[in-house]
Design a protein around this motif. Structure first.
Motif, PDB file in Angstrom:
ATOM      1  N   HIS A 167       0.519  14.261 -12.524  1.00  0.00           N
ATOM      2  CA  HIS A 167       0.521  13.747 -11.155  1.00  0.00           C
ATOM      3  C   HIS A 167      -0.705  12.876 -10.934  1.00  0.00           C
ATOM      4  N   ASP A 168      -0.584  11.923 -10.011  1.00  0.00           N
ATOM      5  CA  ASP A 168      -1.660  10.970  -9.771  1.00  0.00           C
ATOM      6  C   ASP A 168      -2.868  11.606  -9.087  1.00  0.00           C
ATOM      7  N   PHE A 169      -2.599  12.524  -8.162  1.00  0.00           N
ATOM      8  CA  PHE A 169      -3.668  13.212  -7.444  1.00  0.00           C
ATOM      9  C   PHE A 169      -3.382  14.717  -7.481  1.00  0.00           C
ATOM     10  N   PHE A 170      -4.406  15.507  -7.807  1.00  0.00           N
ATOM     11  CA  PHE A 170      -4.179  16.942  -7.951  1.00  0.00           C
ATOM     12  C   PHE A 170      -5.497  17.709  -7.886  1.00  0.00           C
ATOM     13  N   LEU A 171      -5.521  18.716  -7.022  1.00  0.00           N
ATOM     14  CA  LEU A 171      -6.549  19.751  -7.056  1.00  0.00           C
ATOM     15  C   LEU A 171      -5.820  21.093  -7.085  1.00  0.00           C
ATOM     16  N   ARG A 172      -5.534  21.627  -5.901  1.00  0.00           N
ATOM     17  CA  ARG A 172      -4.659  22.806  -5.842  1.00  0.00           C
ATOM     18  C   ARG A 172      -3.210  22.364  -5.649  1.00  0.00           C
ATOM     19  N   ASN A 173      -3.022  21.362  -4.796  1.00  0.00           N
ATOM     20  CA  ASN A 173      -1.727  20.735  -4.567  1.00  0.00           C
ATOM     21  C   ASN A 173      -1.722  19.346  -5.215  1.00  0.00           C
ATOM     22  N   ALA A 174      -0.569  18.703  -5.247  1.00  0.00           N
ATOM     23  CA  ALA A 174      -0.451  17.440  -5.980  1.00  0.00           C
ATOM     24  C   ALA A 174       0.269  16.386  -5.147  1.00  0.00           C
ATOM     25  N   LEU A 175      -0.044  15.131  -5.459  1.00  0.00           N
ATOM     26  CA  LEU A 175       0.624  13.977  -4.854  1.00  0.00           C
ATOM     27  C   LEU A 175       0.959  13.000  -5.956  1.00  0.00           C
ATOM     28  N   GLU A 176       2.223  12.581  -6.005  1.00  0.00           N
ATOM     29  CA  GLU A 176       2.662  11.550  -6.937  1.00  0.00           C
ATOM     30  C   GLU A 176       2.903  10.270  -6.140  1.00  0.00           C
ATOM     31  N   VAL A 177       2.348   9.147  -6.607  1.00  0.00           N
ATOM     32  CA  VAL A 177       2.420   7.878  -5.890  1.00  0.00           C
ATOM     33  C   VAL A 177       3.314   6.915  -6.663  1.00  0.00           C
ATOM     34  N   LYS A 178       4.214   6.261  -5.957  1.00  0.00           N
ATOM     35  CA  LYS A 178       5.087   5.264  -6.560  1.00  0.00           C
ATOM     36  C   LYS A 178       5.076   3.995  -5.712  1.00  0.00           C
ATOM     37  N   ALA A 179       5.020   2.856  -6.370  1.00  0.00           N
ATOM     38  CA  ALA A 179       5.118   1.566  -5.692  1.00  0.00           C
ATOM     39  C   ALA A 179       6.294   0.805  -6.275  1.00  0.00           C
TER      40      ALA A 179
ATOM     41  N   GLU B 146       5.342  -6.258  -1.091  1.00  0.00           N
ATOM     42  CA  GLU B 146       5.803  -7.636  -1.116  1.00  0.00           C
ATOM     43  C   GLU B 146       4.605  -8.534  -1.411  1.00  0.00           C
ATOM     44  N   GLU B 147       4.841  -9.562  -2.206  1.00  0.00           N
ATOM     45  CA  GLU B 147       3.775 -10.519  -2.468  1.00  0.00           C
ATOM     46  C   GLU B 147       3.594 -11.411  -1.244  1.00  0.00           C
ATOM     47  N   SER B 148       2.328 -11.599  -0.868  1.00  0.00           N
ATOM     48  CA  SER B 148       2.024 -12.391   0.321  1.00  0.00           C
ATOM     49  C   SER B 148       0.623 -12.963   0.195  1.00  0.00           C
TER      50      SER B 148
ATOM     51  N   ARG C 217      -1.148 -10.946  -4.799  1.00  0.00           N
ATOM     52  CA  ARG C 217      -1.537 -10.344  -3.526  1.00  0.00           C
ATOM     53  C   ARG C 217      -0.336  -9.620  -2.922  1.00  0.00           C
ATOM     54  N   PHE C 218      -0.552  -8.378  -2.521  1.00  0.00           N
ATOM     55  CA  PHE C 218       0.539  -7.558  -2.006  1.00  0.00           C
ATOM     56  C   PHE C 218       0.210  -7.046  -0.613  1.00  0.00           C
ATOM     57  N   VAL C 219       1.286  -6.858   0.159  1.00  0.00           N
ATOM     58  CA  VAL C 219       1.201  -6.120   1.417  1.00  0.00           C
ATOM     59  C   VAL C 219       2.197  -4.969   1.347  1.00  0.00           C
ATOM     60  N   VAL C 220       1.875  -3.868   1.998  1.00  0.00           N
ATOM     61  CA  VAL C 220       2.765  -2.705   2.054  1.00  0.00           C
ATOM     62  C   VAL C 220       3.703  -2.900   3.233  1.00  0.00           C
ATOM     63  N   THR C 221       4.999  -2.951   2.956  1.00  0.00           N
ATOM     64  CA  THR C 221       5.981  -3.222   4.013  1.00  0.00           C
ATOM     65  C   THR C 221       6.805  -1.997   4.390  1.00  0.00           C
ATOM     66  N   ASP C 222       6.746  -0.946   3.594  1.00  0.00           N
ATOM     67  CA  ASP C 222       7.503   0.267   3.926  1.00  0.00           C
ATOM     68  C   ASP C 222       6.850   1.439   3.213  1.00  0.00           C
ATOM     69  N   GLU C 223       6.895   2.597   3.855  1.00  0.00           N
ATOM     70  CA  GLU C 223       6.320   3.798   3.269  1.00  0.00           C
ATOM     71  C   GLU C 223       7.315   4.947   3.391  1.00  0.00           C
ATOM     72  N   ARG C 224       7.385   5.758   2.358  1.00  0.00           N
ATOM     73  CA  ARG C 224       8.216   6.963   2.357  1.00  0.00           C
ATOM     74  C   ARG C 224       7.364   8.138   1.879  1.00  0.00           C
ATOM     75  N   LEU C 225       7.502   9.276   2.526  1.00  0.00           N
ATOM     76  CA  LEU C 225       6.762  10.476   2.140  1.00  0.00           C
ATOM     77  C   LEU C 225       7.724  11.650   2.104  1.00  0.00           C
ATOM     78  N   PHE C 226       7.709  12.391   1.020  1.00  0.00           N
ATOM     79  CA  PHE C 226       8.588  13.539   0.838  1.00  0.00           C
ATOM     80  C   PHE C 226       7.784  14.730   0.319  1.00  0.00           C
ATOM     81  N   ARG C 227       8.194  15.927   0.725  1.00  0.00           N
ATOM     82  CA  ARG C 227       7.732  17.133   0.050  1.00  0.00           C
ATOM     83  C   ARG C 227       8.794  17.503  -0.980  1.00  0.00           C
ATOM     84  N   VAL C 228       8.363  17.656  -2.228  1.00  0.00           N
ATOM     85  CA  VAL C 228       9.295  17.935  -3.319  1.00  0.00           C
ATOM     86  C   VAL C 228       9.524  19.437  -3.380  1.00  0.00           C
ATOM     87  N   THR C 229      10.641  19.867  -2.805  1.00  0.00           N
ATOM     88  CA  THR C 229      11.012  21.276  -2.789  1.00  0.00           C
ATOM     89  C   THR C 229      12.002  21.572  -3.913  1.00  0.00           C
TER      90      THR C 229
END
Length: 323
Positions: free
Chosen positions: A177-189, A222-224, A264-276
């Motif tokens: 995973h990309d970020f992890f201590l006790r819990n984890a976060l996986e990042v995708k672009a 998106e490239e901008s 050059r990129f801009v973030v145009t949409d974000e999604r966040l999920f808890r992986v159960t």
């Protein structure tokens, strides 16, 4: 025979004997007008060579080849009266099929156009080099997109708590995973305007850490001209308290920290999920280790629109603090 059949037949002839040290066995593969214009050869060490005659009146030129296919001009008369030949050697046996494919493509062009073998060879080499360059550019763009997403999240965490960010960021260290201590976060672009999808690598990437939780955060880029570059993000992370040196110390050959300042990129949409347990995907916790015991290089696309229980992306800060 077709060009590729001539190459196969020549290789069979070369397999029939081993030359003495300092000698070569050669078999002609050239066009009907002069079968000796191009020859396949094998030396006493088993190295495959392509010998291509330089037409009379032509001068040798600089060779656009590197260490993979070493080449040299041989000032030796051949059967058709040519005084000089180009010798290209394929020293790596694993590349022999590719090398023979190159020879076959050269001969096919000669059969179609009637041009000299040396000219067809240069055209093929240039075409292959351009194709490889396009592939490298595509790979560089994909890596830049993934790195941009990861560094975007690292910047957010560094702005919240630099020591926490330094400890939690695992992406370049071989962790699942990309970020992890006790819990984890996986990042995708990802990019594109179709149904959003991200690539999942391996059977463990969607498995939560033992005793902890896992969240998946995906962003559309998106490239901008108004966007940021990877270099901008690195500078901002440095200003937030994580020195550039720390980033580059974690750079690896497989996951390099690339100083990219062209895209050059801009973030145009974000999604966040808890992986159960109900979250879709192929993973060991669901299917068991045996299901993946003979599986290598697992990679698949996860359709974000089909993933349930999306969270408000504004909760990302809470997820980061809770790592």
């Amino acid at each position: 025979m077709t060009a590729y059949e001539r190459v196969t037949h020549a290789l069979e002839l070369l397999d029939q004997g081993t030359p003495a040290p300092g000698q070569i066995n050669a078999a002609p593969v050239g066009p009907d007008r002069d079968i000796h214009e191009a020859r396949l050869a094998r030396d006493h060490a088993g190295v495959i060579h392509l010998l291509v005659a330089l037409p009379p009146g032509r001068k040798p030129f600089e060779l656009p080849l590197g260490e993979v296919l070493p080449a040299e001009w041989l000032d030796q008369p051949v059967d058709d009266g040519s005084a000089m030949s180009l010798d290209i050697a394929s020293h790596d046996p694993t590349l022999t099929p590719t090398f023979l494919s190159l020879v076959g493509e050269m001969l096919s062009r000669v059969d179609e156009s009637g041009e000299p073998c040396i000219d067809a060879l240069m055209r093929v080499l240039n075409a292959w080099r351009e194709a490889l360059a396009r592939g490298q550019r595509t790979l560089s763009r994909q890596r830049a997109i993934g790195l941009f997403g990861e560094l975007t999240v690292l910047l957010r965490l560094a702005q919240l708590d630099p020591p926490h960010a330094r400890a939690a960021w695992r992406g370049q260290e071989g962790y699942k995973h990309d970020f992890f201590l006790r819990n984890a976060l996986e990042v995708k672009a990802y990019t594109g305007g179709d149904s959003p999808a991200v690539d999942i690598h391996g059977a463990h990437q969607l498995d939560p850490p033992s005793g902890g939780s896992l969240h998946l955060y995906a962003m559309r880029l998106e490239e901008s001209a108004d966007g940021q570059t990877v270099s901008d993000l690195i500078d901002n992370i440095d200003a937030a308290g994580l020195p550039k040196g720390m980033l580059f110390e974690r750079s690896t050959e497989n996951s390099p920290i690339v100083v990219e300042d062209a895209m050059r990129f801009v973030v145009t949409d974000e999604r966040l999920f808890r992986v159960t347990d109900e979250f879709p995907g192929l993973r060991v916790s669901r299917l068991g280790q045996t299901a993946f015991s003979a599986v290598q290089n697992l990679r698949y696309s996860l359709l974000l629109d089909a993933c349930p229980d999306a969270m408000d992306p504004s909760k990302l800060s809470d997820v980061l603090v809770g790592l």
